[in-house]
Design a protein around this motif. Structure first.
Motif, PDB file in Angstrom:
ATOM      1  N   UNK A  93     -21.758  13.125   3.376  1.00 57.19           N
ATOM      2  CA  UNK A  93     -20.310  13.088   3.584  1.00 57.19           C
ATOM      3  C   UNK A  93     -19.880  14.109   4.631  1.00 57.19           C
ATOM      4  N   UNK A  94     -20.470  15.303   4.571  1.00 58.38           N
ATOM      5  CA  UNK A  94     -20.120  16.353   5.537  1.00 58.38           C
ATOM      6  C   UNK A  94     -20.538  15.948   6.948  1.00 58.38           C
ATOM      7  N   UNK A  95     -21.733  15.405   7.082  1.00 60.99           N
ATOM      8  CA  UNK A  95     -22.211  14.979   8.400  1.00 60.99           C
ATOM      9  C   UNK A  95     -21.328  13.856   8.945  1.00 60.99           C
ATOM     10  N   UNK A  96     -20.900  12.968   8.062  1.00 59.84           N
ATOM     11  CA  UNK A  96     -20.039  11.849   8.463  1.00 59.84           C
ATOM     12  C   UNK A  96     -18.575  12.276   8.582  1.00 59.84           C
ATOM     13  N   UNK A  97     -18.312  13.547   8.299  1.00 58.44           N
ATOM     14  CA  UNK A  97     -16.947  14.097   8.331  1.00 58.44           C
ATOM     15  C   UNK A  97     -16.016  13.342   7.383  1.00 58.44           C
ATOM     16  N   UNK A  98     -16.597  12.921   6.274  1.00 59.66           N
ATOM     17  CA  UNK A  98     -15.820  12.195   5.267  1.00 59.66           C
ATOM     18  C   UNK A  98     -15.166  13.231   4.366  1.00 59.66           C
ATOM     19  N   UNK A  99     -13.860  13.159   4.248  1.00 54.43           N
ATOM     20  CA  UNK A  99     -13.134  14.100   3.395  1.00 54.43           C
ATOM     21  C   UNK A  99     -12.280  13.319   2.408  1.00 54.43           C
ATOM     22  N   UNK A 102      -5.595  13.405   0.486  1.00 55.66           N
ATOM     23  CA  UNK A 102      -4.743  14.440  -0.108  1.00 55.66           C
ATOM     24  C   UNK A 102      -4.548  14.155  -1.587  1.00 55.66           C
ATOM     25  N   UNK A 103      -4.339  12.892  -1.920  1.00 53.35           N
ATOM     26  CA  UNK A 103      -4.129  12.520  -3.320  1.00 53.35           C
ATOM     27  C   UNK A 103      -5.356  12.854  -4.166  1.00 53.35           C
ATOM     28  N   UNK A 104      -6.547  12.583  -3.615  1.00 53.61           N
ATOM     29  CA  UNK A 104      -7.782  12.886  -4.350  1.00 53.61           C
ATOM     30  C   UNK A 104      -7.939  14.398  -4.542  1.00 53.61           C
ATOM     31  N   UNK A 105      -7.574  15.166  -3.524  1.00 55.25           N
ATOM     32  CA  UNK A 105      -7.677  16.630  -3.675  1.00 55.25           C
ATOM     33  C   UNK A 105      -6.687  17.144  -4.717  1.00 55.25           C
ATOM     34  N   UNK A 106      -5.443  16.639  -4.664  1.00 53.22           N
ATOM     35  CA  UNK A 106      -4.460  17.071  -5.654  1.00 53.22           C
ATOM     36  C   UNK A 106      -4.888  16.697  -7.062  1.00 53.22           C
TER      37      UNK A 106
END
Length: 128
Positions: A93-99, A102-106
């Motif tokens: 995910x990090x290599x693919x720059x997948x983040x 905002x809703x998932x983080x909250x």
């Protein structure tokens, strides 16, 4: 011995091209009109991008060596991925720059009881 080394070389820009050797004119297009003559003077073949047979052989062998190193690394990495699927997913995910959105983080921030008095540094640390 692990200590840094400094190699100093004295070179002449445009060496072999008498008209521009040692001058700024050797940069860029100024020396281009003299390249065919200079190649002949230096004993180089007429082929513009000549690579000697020895150089080709060296890099061919080096490619084979590096292929083995690469294959060994891929095997090690595959083994690590199978033993660490969660970390492997995080890495991919990090290599693919997948983040996360905002809703998932909250959604990952734990709910807190408004009746409990808590220092903001504690609640901030919990949220992080």
């Amino acid at each position: 011995n692990g200590k840094p080394k400094l190699l100093m070389c004295r070179t002449v820009i445009g060496k072999g091209i008498d008209e521009v050797a040692g001058t700024n004119a050797a940069h860029g297009e100024a020396g281009v009109k003299f390249t065919d003559d200079s190649r002949a003077k230096l004993g180089l073949p007429e082929e513009k991008f000549y690579v000697s047979p020895e150089t080709r052989e060296f890099f061919s062998k080096r490619t084979e060596e590096l292929k083995k190193v690469y294959d060994d690394w891929q095997a090690t990495f595959a083994e690590w991925k199978s033993e660490n699927p969660g970390l492997a997913q995080q890495l991919e995910d990090a290599v693919a720059r997948k983040t996360p959105t905002v809703e998932e983080m909250f959604a990952q921030i734990p709910a807190r009881d408004p009746e409990v008095n808590e220092a903001t540094r504690i609640s901030g640390s919990t949220a992080l």
